[in-house]
Design an enzyme around this catalytic site. Structure first.
Site, PDB file in Angstrom:
ATOM      1  CG  ASP A   6      -1.882   1.138   1.213  1.00  0.00           C
ATOM      2  OD1 ASP A   6      -1.446   2.301   1.008  1.00  0.00           O
ATOM      3  OD2 ASP A   6      -3.087   0.902   1.373  1.00  0.00           O
ATOM      4  CG  HIS A   7       1.596   4.292  -3.213  1.00  0.00           C
ATOM      5  ND1 HIS A   7       0.387   4.035  -3.781  1.00  0.00           N
ATOM      6  CD2 HIS A   7       1.745   5.632  -3.259  1.00  0.00           C
ATOM      7  CE1 HIS A   7      -0.174   5.180  -4.147  1.00  0.00           C
ATOM      8  NE2 HIS A   7       0.625   6.166  -3.839  1.00  0.00           N
ATOM      9  CG  HIS A  38      -3.991   4.332  -1.013  1.00  0.00           C
ATOM     10  ND1 HIS A  38      -3.084   3.314  -0.912  1.00  0.00           N
ATOM     11  CD2 HIS A  38      -4.145   4.557  -2.340  1.00  0.00           C
ATOM     12  CE1 HIS A  38      -2.703   2.943  -2.131  1.00  0.00           C
ATOM     13  NE2 HIS A  38      -3.341   3.682  -3.008  1.00  0.00           N
TER      14      HIS A  38
HETATM   15  O1  LIG Z   1      -3.022   3.827  -5.725  1.00  0.00           O
HETATM   16  C1  LIG Z   1      -3.361   4.841  -6.302  1.00  0.00           C
HETATM   17  O2  LIG Z   1      -2.835   6.020  -5.902  1.00  0.00           O
HETATM   18  C2  LIG Z   1      -2.792   7.122  -6.787  1.00  0.00           C
HETATM   19  C3  LIG Z   1      -2.544   8.348  -5.909  1.00  0.00           C
HETATM   20  O3  LIG Z   1      -1.311   8.226  -5.271  1.00  0.00           O
HETATM   21  P1  LIG Z   1      -0.539   9.524  -4.731  1.00  0.00           P
HETATM   22  O4  LIG Z   1       0.660   8.975  -4.056  1.00  0.00           O
HETATM   23  O5  LIG Z   1      -0.219  10.344  -5.951  1.00  0.00           O
HETATM   24  O6  LIG Z   1      -1.463  10.250  -3.817  1.00  0.00           O
HETATM   25  C4  LIG Z   1      -4.071   7.265  -7.571  1.00  0.00           C
HETATM   26  O7  LIG Z   1      -3.895   8.241  -8.589  1.00  0.00           O
HETATM   27  C5  LIG Z   1      -4.435   5.956  -8.232  1.00  0.00           C
HETATM   28  O8  LIG Z   1      -5.698   6.066  -8.859  1.00  0.00           O
HETATM   29  C6  LIG Z   1      -4.491   4.851  -7.221  1.00  0.00           C
HETATM   30  O9  LIG Z   1      -4.621   3.603  -7.899  1.00  0.00           O
END
Ligand SMILES: O=C1O[C@H](COP(=O)(O)O)[C@@H](O)[C@H](O)[C@H]1O
Ligand code: NDP
Length: 508
Positions: free
Chosen positions: A179-180, A242
Site C-alpha cells: 500500500d504505497h 490508502h
Molecule cells: O493507488 C493509487 O494512488 C494514486 C494516488 O497516489 P498519490 O501517491 O499520488 O497520492 C491514484 O492516482 C491511483 O488512482 C491509485 O490507484
C-alpha cells in the site's frame, strides 16, 4: 542486506518503468541494495537482455528523481538485470526461469533468497503463486517473499478467496501487500511524531480533539486506466486501502520502539473499533460523486463519462467522503471525516487534527476571532507539519490572529514510497505492508457501502472538475458544526488563509 534475487513479473509494464526501476536505482545510488543482487525481468514481449536493459535505462532518464542520471552509474546498475520471456499460464516458461535464476545465483554467489514481485494485474496473482510452487522456484534453501500490488480483491468475498489461494504457496509472513501510502515518509513518521513528543501524545485523544480530517485529493482524472478504474471507483481504488490505512496510522496509540507485532495488533484494534455502517444508513454518512466537465488550473477537462474508454452511462464513483467513528477509549466521540476524489481543484494529501475550543467548552462567550488550534500533517504536494496557535497581533493591539508554526524538511531528496517499501521487503521488514487482518477488516467495513452503491441506494452527486467535490460534502461536516480546513474557498477559510502568519522552520 542479504544477497537477493529479485524476480519481477510485469517487467515491461507501466508500474515497473515509472516506480520500480527508479526506486531500485535510488537504492543502488544510496548503497542500499545488497552487494550481490540479481534482477530477472519477465513479460511476454520477446526482449533480449540488452533491450531490457535499454528500457530500464530509458525509464531512469524519464522517471528517476535523481538529477544525476549518470550514464556510468546506470550502466553499472543495469548489469545486474536479465530478461526471460514468460507467459504466466505456460508452465515450461517457469522451468526456463528456474534455470536462469539458478545460473545467476551460482554466478553471483547468491544463496536461494528469492523475492517475487508481481507487478501484473490481480487476476494473475494466483496462477503465478501456483506456478512458483509447482515449478520448484519456491522451494528455496534461503527465504522466499511475495510482493503484490493492489488491488487485493474486489470485495470482501473475493479478497478472502484470493488470500486463501495465495496461502497455499506463501505463508502470511512471506506475503508483502504493497500500500504505497504506507511507504510515504510522512506516514512512516506519524508514529514517531506522536510517540517521541509527549506534548502531542498528551493531546491526541478525545478530551481535546474536536475532529480529524483526512484528505487525498487529486487533480488527475482517470488517465489511461479506464478499463481498471471504471470497475473500481474511488471507494475501492483509494478509500478501502490508502485512506483506511491513513486512518489506522493516525489513530493508533503505541509506545515508542514498538515492534511489528504490536503495530499490527494496534492497527487491527483501530479498524475493529470502527463503528460499522449499515447498508440502509450509508446515505447518512457517505457521499459519493462523479466529476463533470470543468477547468483545472485554467485547462478545460472533460466529464468522467466523456473520458476515453468510459461508458457514457457509467455510474462509477470518482469521489467519496465519509464520516467515521472509532469506538475506543481514545477516540470515542471524535468524528473522522475522510475524502478523496479525482479532478479536484488541487493535489493535496493531508491530515488535519482540529482541537476543541477550551473557552467555548467552559461556557464563556465564544470569541469569533479565535481560530481553533490545528495540527496539520501535509504529505503532498509538500511534506510539512504545522501547528496553528493564536497570538496577539502586535500591529493591531487587542486583536488575536492565528499563527502557524510550520516545520518542513529541507531535504528535497526524501526517499519515495516505493524506495522505502522495496528496501523493507528485501530486508524482510513487513511493518509498512498491509497485513491480511487489516485488509480483511477494511473490506468488511466497506462491504455495506459497496452494496449500497451497487443497489443505487444513495445519490451519485455530480461535481465540477476543478472543485472540491459535490456541495453535499460540506454539509456532512456542517451538520456537526465543522468545515473542511484549507479548501481555498474565500467564504470559508478567509480568516485563516489571509490573516495568519507563518513561521517556517526547516529541519536538518
Ligand atoms: O493507488 C493509487 O494512488 C494514486 C494516488 O497516489 P498519490 O501517491 O499520488 O497520492 C491514484 O492516482 C491511483 O488512482 C491509485 O490507484
Ligand atoms: N501503473 C500504476 O501506476 C499502478 C499500478 N498498480 C498495479 O500494478 C500492477 C501492474 O500495473 P501496470 O504496470 O500499470 O500494468 P501494465 O498493463 O502497464 O503492465 C502489465 C504487465 O503485465 C505483463 N503481462 C500481462 N499479461 C501477461 C501474461 N499473460 N504473461 C506474462 N506477463 C503478462 C505485461 O507484460 P507483456 O505485455 O510483455 O506480456 C506487463 O509487463 C497492477 O496490479 C496494477 O493494479 C498499482 C498502483 C499504481
Amino acid at each position: 542486506m542479504e544477497p537477493t534475487t529479485f524476480i519481477l513479473f510485469g517487467a515491461t509494464g507501466d508500474l515497473a518503468k515509472r516506480k520500480i526501476y527508479p526506486a531500485l536505482y535510488n537504492l543502488f545510488i544510496d548503497q542500499k541494495l545488497p552487494e550481490s543482487f540479481s534482477l530477472i525481468g519477465l513479460g511476454r514481449r520477446e526482449w533480449s537482455d540488452e533491450t531490457f536493459q535499454a528500457n530500464v535505462e530509458q525509464s531512469l532518464r524519464d522517471f528517476s528523481r535523481r538529477e544525476s542520471a549518470d550514464t556510468s552509474k546506470i550502466k553499472q546498475f543495469v548489469e545486474a538485470f536479465r530478461y526471460s520471456v514468460l507467459d504466466i499460464g505456460r508452465k515450461e516458461d517457469y522451468q526456463k526461469l528456474l534455470q536462469l535464476v539458478e545460473e545467476r545465483e551460482q554466478e553471483l554467489n547468491i544463496p536461494q533468497n528469492r523475492l517475487f514481485y508481481l507487478s501484473v494485474g490481480p487476476e494473475f496473482f494466483v496462477p503465478i503463486a501456483d506456478n512458483i510452487q509447482s515449478s520448484g522456484l519456491g522451494s528455496t534453501q534461503g527465504w522466499k517473499r511475495l510482493v503484490i500490488e493492489k488491488p487485493f480483491g474486489h470485495d470482501l468475498q473475493s479478497a478472502r478467496e484470493l488470500n486463501e489461494k495465495l496461502s497455499k504457496a506463501f505463508t502470511e509472513d512471506e506475503v508483502y501487500r504493497i500500500d504505497h501510502y504506507l511507504g510515504k515518509p510522512m506516514v512512516q513518521g506519524l508514529e514517531t511524531l506522536r510517540a517521541t513528543n509527549p506534548v502531542l501524545q498528551a493531546l491526541l485523544k478525545n478530551r481535546y480533539i474536536a475532529n480529524v480530517q483526512i484528505t487525498a485529493n487529486e487533480t488527475v482524472g482517470v488517465e489511461e486506466r479506464a478499463g481498471y478504474y471504471d470497475h473500481v471507483g474511488a471507494l475501492r481504488d483509494m478509500f478501502q486501502n490508502h485512506l483506511l490505512q491513513l486512518l489506522m496510522m493516525t489513530a493508533i496509540q503505541l509506545p515508542h520502539g514498538s515492534n511489528i507485532d504490536q503495530m499490527r495488533l494496534k492497527k487491527k484494534q483501530v479498524i475493529e473499533a470502527l463503528e460499522p455502517v449499515r447498508k440502509q444508513d450509508v446515505g447518512l454518512n457517505i457521499i459519493r460523486g462523479q466529476y463533470q466537465a470543468g477547468s483545472i488550473k485554467g485547462a478545460q477537462v472533460p466529464a468522467y463519462t466523456s473520458e476515453p474508454g468510459i461508458a457514457a452511462d457509467s455510474t462509477n464513483d470518482t469521489f467519496i467522503a465519509a464520516k467515521l467513528q472509532i469506538d475506543d477509549y481514545f477516540w470515542k466521540g471524535v468524528p473522522f471525516y475522510i475524502r478523496t476524489g479525482k479532478r479536484m481543484m488541487e493535489k493535496s494529501t493531508r491530515i488535519v487534527v482540529e482541537f476543541k475550543d477550551p473557552i467555548a467548552q467552559l461556557g464563556s462567550v465564544k470569541d469569533s476571532s479565535l481560530q481553533p488550534n490545528l495540527l496539520v500533517i501535509e504529505m503532498s504536494p509538500n511534506e510539512s507539519i504545522t501547528l496553528q496557535l493564536n497570538m496577539n497581533d502586535p500591529h493591531h493591539k487587542g486583536e488575536i490572529k492565528p499563527v502557524n508554526i510550520e516545520l518542513h524538511s529541507s531535504q528535497n531528496d526524501l526517499p519515495e514510497a516505493y524506495e522505502n517499501l522495496i528496501h523493507d521487503a528485501m530486508n524482510g521488514d513487513a511493518t509498512y505492508f498491509a497485513h491480511w487482518d487489516e485488509v480483511e477488516l477494511s473490506w468488511e467495513w466497506v462491504q455495506p457501502i459497496l452494496e449500497a452503491f451497487e443497489e443505487n441506494l444513495i445519490p451519485l452527486y455530480p461535481y465540477a472538475a476543478g472543485s472540491y467535490g459535490p456541495a453535499e460534502v460540506d454539509a456532512l461536516l456542517a451538520k456537526d458544526g465543522y468545515h473542511w480546513w484549507f479548501d481555498s474557498k474565500p467564504e470559508q477559510n478567509s480568516e485563516t488563509q489571509n490573516n495568519s502568519t507563518t513561521y517556517s522552520m526547516a529541519t536538518l
